[in-house]
Design an enzyme around this catalytic site. Structure first.
Site, PDB file in Angstrom:
ATOM      1  N   ALA A 183       2.227   6.391   4.717  1.00 11.05           N
ATOM      2  CA  ALA A 183       1.438   5.317   5.336  1.00 11.05           C
ATOM      3  C   ALA A 183       1.938   3.963   4.850  1.00 11.05           C
ATOM      4  O   ALA A 183       2.101   3.761   3.654  1.00 11.05           O
ATOM      5  CB  ALA A 183      -0.027   5.482   4.962  1.00 11.05           C
ATOM      6  N   HIS A 188      -2.255 -10.006   0.012  1.00  7.20           N
ATOM      7  CA  HIS A 188      -2.167  -8.537  -0.132  1.00  7.20           C
ATOM      8  C   HIS A 188      -0.737  -8.114   0.175  1.00  7.20           C
ATOM      9  O   HIS A 188      -0.358  -7.972   1.332  1.00  7.20           O
ATOM     10  CB  HIS A 188      -3.138  -7.843   0.820  1.00  7.20           C
ATOM     11  CG  HIS A 188      -3.180  -6.355   0.658  1.00  7.20           C
ATOM     12  ND1 HIS A 188      -4.357  -5.646   0.526  1.00  7.20           N
ATOM     13  CD2 HIS A 188      -2.197  -5.419   0.605  1.00  7.20           C
ATOM     14  CE1 HIS A 188      -4.095  -4.369   0.403  1.00  7.20           C
ATOM     15  NE2 HIS A 188      -2.777  -4.186   0.458  1.00  7.20           N
ATOM     16  N   ASN A 197      -0.101  -0.647  -7.051  1.00  8.82           N
ATOM     17  CA  ASN A 197       0.019   0.816  -6.859  1.00  8.82           C
ATOM     18  C   ASN A 197       1.468   1.294  -7.002  1.00  8.82           C
ATOM     19  O   ASN A 197       2.053   1.843  -6.098  1.00  8.82           O
ATOM     20  CB  ASN A 197      -0.580   1.253  -5.515  1.00  8.82           C
ATOM     21  CG  ASN A 197       0.109   0.636  -4.306  1.00  8.82           C
ATOM     22  OD1 ASN A 197       0.669  -0.452  -4.391  1.00  8.82           O
ATOM     23  ND2 ASN A 197       0.069   1.336  -3.174  1.00  8.82           N
ATOM     24  N   HIS A 204       2.747  -5.584  -1.042  1.00 10.00           N
ATOM     25  CA  HIS A 204       3.399  -4.539  -1.853  1.00 10.00           C
ATOM     26  C   HIS A 204       4.876  -4.898  -2.007  1.00 10.00           C
ATOM     27  O   HIS A 204       5.605  -4.950  -1.011  1.00 10.00           O
ATOM     28  CB  HIS A 204       3.289  -3.179  -1.161  1.00 10.00           C
ATOM     29  CG  HIS A 204       1.868  -2.728  -0.969  1.00 10.00           C
ATOM     30  ND1 HIS A 204       1.176  -2.008  -1.921  1.00 10.00           N
ATOM     31  CD2 HIS A 204       1.000  -2.924   0.053  1.00 10.00           C
ATOM     32  CE1 HIS A 204      -0.054  -1.780  -1.481  1.00 10.00           C
ATOM     33  NE2 HIS A 204      -0.189  -2.321  -0.287  1.00 10.00           N
ATOM     34  N   LEU A 256      -2.601   2.795   6.489  1.00  8.93           N
ATOM     35  CA  LEU A 256      -4.006   3.023   6.163  1.00  8.93           C
ATOM     36  C   LEU A 256      -4.666   1.709   5.762  1.00  8.93           C
ATOM     37  O   LEU A 256      -4.027   0.913   5.064  1.00  8.93           O
ATOM     38  CB  LEU A 256      -4.117   4.051   5.031  1.00  8.93           C
ATOM     39  CG  LEU A 256      -3.721   5.477   5.447  1.00  8.93           C
ATOM     40  CD1 LEU A 256      -3.631   6.389   4.233  1.00  8.93           C
ATOM     41  CD2 LEU A 256      -4.698   6.046   6.480  1.00  8.93           C
ATOM     42  N   HIS A 275      -7.502  -5.498   4.065  1.00 11.00           N
ATOM     43  CA  HIS A 275      -6.974  -4.967   5.335  1.00 11.00           C
ATOM     44  C   HIS A 275      -8.044  -4.297   6.206  1.00 11.00           C
ATOM     45  O   HIS A 275      -7.973  -3.115   6.512  1.00 11.00           O
ATOM     46  CB  HIS A 275      -5.794  -4.014   5.100  1.00 11.00           C
ATOM     47  CG  HIS A 275      -5.974  -2.937   4.064  1.00 11.00           C
ATOM     48  ND1 HIS A 275      -7.123  -2.213   3.903  1.00 11.00           N
ATOM     49  CD2 HIS A 275      -5.108  -2.440   3.146  1.00 11.00           C
ATOM     50  CE1 HIS A 275      -6.949  -1.343   2.942  1.00 11.00           C
ATOM     51  NE2 HIS A 275      -5.746  -1.453   2.453  1.00 11.00           N
ATOM     52  N   ARG A 333       6.737  -3.161  -4.409  1.00 15.04           N
ATOM     53  CA  ARG A 333       7.369  -1.999  -5.062  1.00 15.04           C
ATOM     54  C   ARG A 333       8.079  -2.442  -6.344  1.00 15.04           C
ATOM     55  O   ARG A 333       7.739  -3.451  -6.925  1.00 15.04           O
ATOM     56  CB  ARG A 333       8.331  -1.261  -4.115  1.00 15.04           C
ATOM     57  CG  ARG A 333       7.742  -0.926  -2.744  1.00 15.04           C
ATOM     58  CD  ARG A 333       6.487  -0.103  -2.796  1.00 15.04           C
ATOM     59  NE  ARG A 333       6.101   0.356  -1.458  1.00 15.04           N
ATOM     60  CZ  ARG A 333       4.866   0.621  -1.079  1.00 15.04           C
ATOM     61  NH1 ARG A 333       3.852   0.464  -1.920  1.00 15.04           N
ATOM     62  NH2 ARG A 333       4.604   1.053   0.123  1.00 15.04           N
ATOM     63  N   LYS A 360      -7.880  -3.979  -8.593  1.00 14.67           N
ATOM     64  CA  LYS A 360      -7.845  -3.288  -7.312  1.00 14.67           C
ATOM     65  C   LYS A 360      -8.547  -1.940  -7.410  1.00 14.67           C
ATOM     66  O   LYS A 360      -8.210  -1.113  -8.265  1.00 14.67           O
ATOM     67  CB  LYS A 360      -6.379  -3.095  -6.908  1.00 14.67           C
ATOM     68  CG  LYS A 360      -6.172  -2.426  -5.559  1.00 14.67           C
ATOM     69  CD  LYS A 360      -6.542  -3.356  -4.406  1.00 14.67           C
ATOM     70  CE  LYS A 360      -6.651  -2.585  -3.109  1.00 14.67           C
ATOM     71  NZ  LYS A 360      -5.507  -2.715  -2.246  1.00 14.67           N
ATOM     72  N   HIS A 377      -9.759  -1.219  -1.436  1.00 11.14           N
ATOM     73  CA  HIS A 377      -9.298  -0.392  -0.310  1.00 11.14           C
ATOM     74  C   HIS A 377     -10.533   0.378   0.146  1.00 11.14           C
ATOM     75  O   HIS A 377     -10.919   1.363  -0.475  1.00 11.14           O
ATOM     76  CB  HIS A 377      -8.155   0.553  -0.720  1.00 11.14           C
ATOM     77  CG  HIS A 377      -7.686   1.393   0.432  1.00 11.14           C
ATOM     78  ND1 HIS A 377      -6.467   1.224   1.034  1.00 11.14           N
ATOM     79  CD2 HIS A 377      -8.303   2.398   1.114  1.00 11.14           C
ATOM     80  CE1 HIS A 377      -6.352   2.076   2.049  1.00 11.14           C
ATOM     81  NE2 HIS A 377      -7.452   2.808   2.109  1.00 11.14           N
ATOM     82  N   ASP A 423      -0.532  -6.843   3.804  1.00  6.94           N
ATOM     83  CA  ASP A 423      -0.387  -5.425   3.465  1.00  6.94           C
ATOM     84  C   ASP A 423       1.003  -4.920   3.862  1.00  6.94           C
ATOM     85  O   ASP A 423       1.161  -3.755   4.245  1.00  6.94           O
ATOM     86  CB  ASP A 423      -1.486  -4.570   4.105  1.00  6.94           C
ATOM     87  CG  ASP A 423      -1.495  -3.144   3.560  1.00  6.94           C
ATOM     88  OD1 ASP A 423      -0.977  -2.929   2.450  1.00  6.94           O
ATOM     89  OD2 ASP A 423      -2.012  -2.249   4.264  1.00  6.94           O
TER      90      ASP A 423
HETATM   91  N1  LIG Z   1      -1.499   0.337   3.705  1.00  5.83           N
HETATM   92  C1  LIG Z   1      -0.750   1.408   3.621  1.00  5.83           C
HETATM   93  O1  LIG Z   1      -0.706   2.192   4.584  1.00  5.83           O
HETATM   94  N2  LIG Z   1      -0.010   1.692   2.517  1.00  5.83           N
HETATM   95  C2  LIG Z   1      -0.009   0.968   1.267  1.00  5.83           C
HETATM   96  C3  LIG Z   1      -1.216   1.242   0.443  1.00  5.83           C
HETATM   97  C4  LIG Z   1      -2.468   0.523   0.888  1.00  5.83           C
HETATM   98  O2  LIG Z   1      -2.504  -0.695   0.948  1.00  5.83           O
HETATM   99  O3  LIG Z   1      -3.469   1.199   1.194  1.00  5.83           O
HETATM  100  C5  LIG Z   1       1.258   1.376   0.502  1.00  5.83           C
HETATM  101  O4  LIG Z   1       1.336   1.097  -0.695  1.00  5.83           O
HETATM  102  O5  LIG Z   1       2.193   1.925   1.107  1.00  5.83           O
HETATM  103 ZN   LIG Z   2      -1.878  -2.419   0.757  1.00  2.17          ZN
HETATM  104 ZN   LIG Z   3      -5.046  -0.182   0.932  1.00  8.45          ZN
END
Ligand SMILES: NC(=O)N[C@@H](CC(=O)O)C(=O)O
Ligand SMILES: [Zn+2]
Ligand SMILES: [Zn+2]
Length: 343
Positions: free
Chosen positions: A263, A13, A41, A15, A219, A174, A17, A99, A136, A247
């Site tokens: 978040a 998991h 996302n 991110h 989150l 998560h 970007r 997702k 999620h 995450d």
């Molecule tokens: N976990 C988070 O607080 N933020 C994640 C999104 C997610 O995984 O829910 C994000 O893309 O910033």
């Molecule tokens: Zn995430």
């Molecule tokens: Zn999430």
């Protein structure tokens, strides 16, 4: 000197970007990870096979010289996702999951799903093709307290999906509560969960006691310490249902230190090092390797990595900030020591 040699880990998991930020996030991720499941996302979200494959190419284009880091891609589900798109995605061999973001639940989730019944034909196609569903798991109802949103999702949304798609592989992402641990443990072998390093190391006191610390805000939100303890128990239990998913979610410093902060917590600079601390604290370093490197690929139906990495019990101090696309972020443990190093 204490050393620990383990199978090369994967992050299920992550991110990364896009755009200018990619070279920084991919540099951190490719230090020692074999693979990572890349979250879709983006703005706009990666909702089609074409978008996910183009994103994959942008990631590969900034991989450091000689790196064999492999991004595994996912599709972002919306109310309008076509089941045909899932079949097309799965056939590429490069997109392994979809997702589910309940619309409005988290960062860049506005185009997410408003009612899980809207994606039942898509879930049927996923079950048929062996595409994983990553969730999620939080409700978005404003009447539900933010600390209860994961539990409410598990009580009201998840049981139907699990009952109606008994062969669908589901990862509750998560997880942050004892309820989630219990749900996953009692469910069939097709249900598993990822646990982040920060939810193992911290609870809501770290975020809220003695001042509000926005870099711990993510989150699902950090819960009370009894939930943290349940997560540590699950992660170190040796159960194949729980595995690594950081995450790690970068946001610019000025977007988090703000009247309405974003978040997400960044841990990619020290992912396995932070998990090692949590497992050591629990007296369970012998359970680390399976959590970081075995149970994830086993659940996904992929081979485990064949090579190894070595962790050394050696402290180093994390920078106060790290570069992010020409700007900067504040990582977890900024300016403080981490007690494990990957050699
Ligand atoms: N976990 C988070 O607080 N933020 C994640 C999104 C997610 O995984 O829910 C994000 O893309 O910033
Ligand atoms: Zn995430
Ligand atoms: Zn999430």
């Amino acid at each position: 000197m204490t050393t620990l040699t383990i199978t090369r880990p994967d992050d299920w998991h992550l991110h990364l970007r896009d755009g200018e930020q990619l070279k920084d996030t991919v540099r951190d991720a490719s230090r020692y990870l074999g693979r990572a499941l890349i979250m879709p996302n983006l703005v706009p979200p990666a909702t089609t096979t074409e978008m996910a494959l183009a994103y994959r190419e942008r990631i590969l284009a900034v991989r450091p010289q000689g790196s064999r880091f492999e991004p595994l891609m996912s599709l972002y589900l919306t109310d309008n996702t076509d089941p045909q798109e899932v079949r097309k995605a799965k056939a590429t061999g490069k997109i392994v999951a979809c997702k589910l973001y309940p619309a409005g639940a988290t960062t860049n989730s506005d185009s997410g799903v408003t009612d899980v019944k809207n994606i039942y034909p898509v879930l049927a196609a996923m079950q048929e093709t062996g595409t994983l569903l990553l969730v999620h798991g939080e409700v978005t109802d404003s009447r539900i307290d933010i600390f209860d949103r994961e539990k409410a999702f598990i009580d009201t949304v998840l049981p139907d999906v699990v009952r109606d798609f008994p062969d669908l592989k589901i990862v509750l992402e998560h997880i942050t509560t004892e309820h989630a641990v219990n749900f996953v443990e009692q469910a069939g072998d097709n249900v598993a969960a990822t646990i982040t390093a920060h939810h193992l190391l911290f609870n809501r006191n770290h975020m809220l006691a003695g001042g509000i610390r926005p870099h711990y805000y993510c989150l699902p939100i950090l819960k009370r310490n009894t939930h943290q303890q349940a997560l540590v128990r699950a992660a170190t239990s040796g159960s194949k249902k729980f595995f690594m998913g950081t995450d790690s979610a970068p946001h610019f410093q000025h977007r988090k230190e703000a009247a309405c902060g974003c978040a997400g917590a960044y841990t990619s600079h020290a992912a396995v090092e932070l998990y090692a601390e949590a497992f050591e604290e629990a007296g369970a370093l012998d359970k680390l390797e399976a959590f970081t490197s075995h149970y994830g690929p086993d659940f996904y139906g992929l081979p485990r990595n064949e090579d190894r990495i070595t962790l050394v019990k050696e402290s180093w101090v994390v920078g106060e900030t790290l570069p992010l696309g020409g700007d900067q972020l504040v990582p977890i443990r900024a300016g403080e020591a981490i007690h494990w190093t990957v050699r």
